[in-house]
Write a protein that holds these residues in place. Structure first.
Motif, short mmCIF file in Angstrom:
data_model
loop_
_atom_site.label_atom_id
_atom_site.label_comp_id
_atom_site.label_asym_id
_atom_site.label_seq_id
_atom_site.Cartn_x
_atom_site.Cartn_y
_atom_site.Cartn_z
N PHE A 143 2.27 2.27 4.67
CA PHE A 143 2.61 0.97 5.24
C PHE A 143 1.79 -0.15 4.57
N LEU A 144 0.51 0.11 4.35
CA LEU A 144 -0.33 -0.89 3.69
C LEU A 144 0.18 -1.20 2.29
N LEU A 145 0.62 -0.18 1.56
CA LEU A 145 1.11 -0.39 0.20
C LEU A 145 2.44 -1.14 0.19
N THR A 146 3.30 -0.85 1.15
CA THR A 146 4.60 -1.52 1.17
C THR A 146 4.52 -2.93 1.72
N GLU A 147 3.60 -3.17 2.66
CA GLU A 147 3.46 -4.52 3.22
C GLU A 147 2.81 -5.49 2.25
N LYS A 148 1.98 -4.98 1.35
CA LYS A 148 1.28 -5.80 0.35
C LYS A 148 0.41 -6.88 1.00
N THR A 149 -0.24 -6.50 2.12
CA THR A 149 -1.10 -7.46 2.80
C THR A 149 -2.50 -7.54 2.18
N LEU A 150 -2.86 -6.56 1.37
CA LEU A 150 -4.15 -6.60 0.69
C LEU A 150 -4.06 -5.82 -0.61
N LYS A 151 -4.97 -6.12 -1.51
CA LYS A 151 -5.02 -5.46 -2.81
C LYS A 151 -6.48 -5.37 -3.25
#
Length: 307
Positions: A143-151
């Motif tokens: 979910f974190l990777l698909t949402e792209k909310t942080l990198k």
């Protein structure tokens, strides 16, 4: 007797008969054949030799396909797939290719996995109940990777933890704080918490509070504060700086100077704005008040008979 005479006195070597030389050669060949391991001949003559050759060829083919897939993934433009997503896909492709290669090689040797898979299914159920947290973190990681909310490289805050993102893995996100301590945050915790990404956008606003004395003309204080950003070259002109009067405090009137800046210039702009506010106030006679208390005492008359 000299050297010449001594050499002449030695008997000359006679050549061996041909039949004797042949017998010696046969004896040497028989001796070598006795030391030659028999299992080598059996190995090349057995049915396992072609299977091993096929297994090596299959492993080489799977490895070449894996390398080709990695090159294709590296060429995907950044807007379509972030570095974190590429890393996760590369890991998934690696595990997939090695798993397929393993099962294919087992099939070459005729190893049946029906019973093994059945036992693995029963064990998988038991392991699944024991590893619910890990699976939850893995799903949260996707979910974190698909949402792209942080990198990687973002400055984030999760709960009471603040730091720069070092890596986004399947189970957790690793960050380091400003005092260079590594903190591991489970992916499930980030999904369930409020995530604050300070560096998500390329620019941000800096709001600096300050206070002026009650006897200061507010128009003059506003004018002086708006002149401060011109002294700081890294402050952006667009959006324009602004001054907000906040409240009437105990010792003075509270005001805020808001300026915009690029995220990589945060600390340099913050220090520069603080310094220039103090200089501008000193140049224009504006006082920054500090808490103070006035104490009034009443002198009561002394009782009769006391001086």
């Amino acid at each position: 007797m000299n050297e010449t005479e001594t050499t002449a006195a030695l008997p000359a070597e006679e050549p061996l008969p041909s039949d004797t030389a042949e017998s010696i050669g046969e004896t040497i060949e028989e001796t070598i054949s006795e030391f030659k391991p028999q299992f080598i001949n059996d190995f090349f003559a057995s049915s396992y030799f072609p299977k091993i050759i096929n297994a090596l060829i299959a492993a080489a083919v799977f490895y070449l396909l894996y390398r080709l897939t990695r090159k294709v993934l590296k060429r995907i433009p950044a807007p379509k797939m972030t570095a974190q997503a590429q890393n996760a896909v590369r890991k998934a492709a690696k595990y997939l290719f090695f798993t397929l290669c393993f099962f294919y090689i087992l099939g070459i040797f005729g190893i049946r996995l029906n019973g093994l898979l059945g036992a693995a299914g029963i064990a998988g159920i038991a392991i699944g109940f024991a590893a619910q947290t890990s699976f939850s973190n893995i799903i949260s990681g996707f979910f974190l990777l698909t949402e792209k909310t942080l990198k990687t490289g973002d400055y984030i805050t999760v709960g009471d933890v603040t730091g720069t993102v070092d890596s986004i893995d399947l189970l957790s996100v690793k960050i380091h704080t400003v005092d260079n301590q590594m903190i591991r945050i489970p992916n499930e915790t980030i999904i369930k918490s409020n995530l604050k990404n300070t560096t998500y956008f390329p620019i941000r606003r800096l709001s600096i509070p300050v206070s002026v004395a009650y006897d200061t003309p507010l128009e003059k204080a506003t004018e002086v504060l708006l002149s401060v950003p011109d002294r700081c070259p890294d402050v952006l002109k667009d959006p324009a700086p602004a001054v907000f009067w906040d409240e009437f405090g105990d010792s003075g009137i509270n005001v805020r100077l808001a300026v915009w800046l690029k995220i990589d210039k945060y600390w340099s702009v913050r220090n520069a704005v603080f310094t220039e506010i103090k200089k501008a106030f000193d140049e224009n006679g504006i006082t920054i008040p500090f808490p103070q208390m006035d104490i009034h005492t009443d002198k009561d008359p002394l009782p009769p008979g006391q001086s």
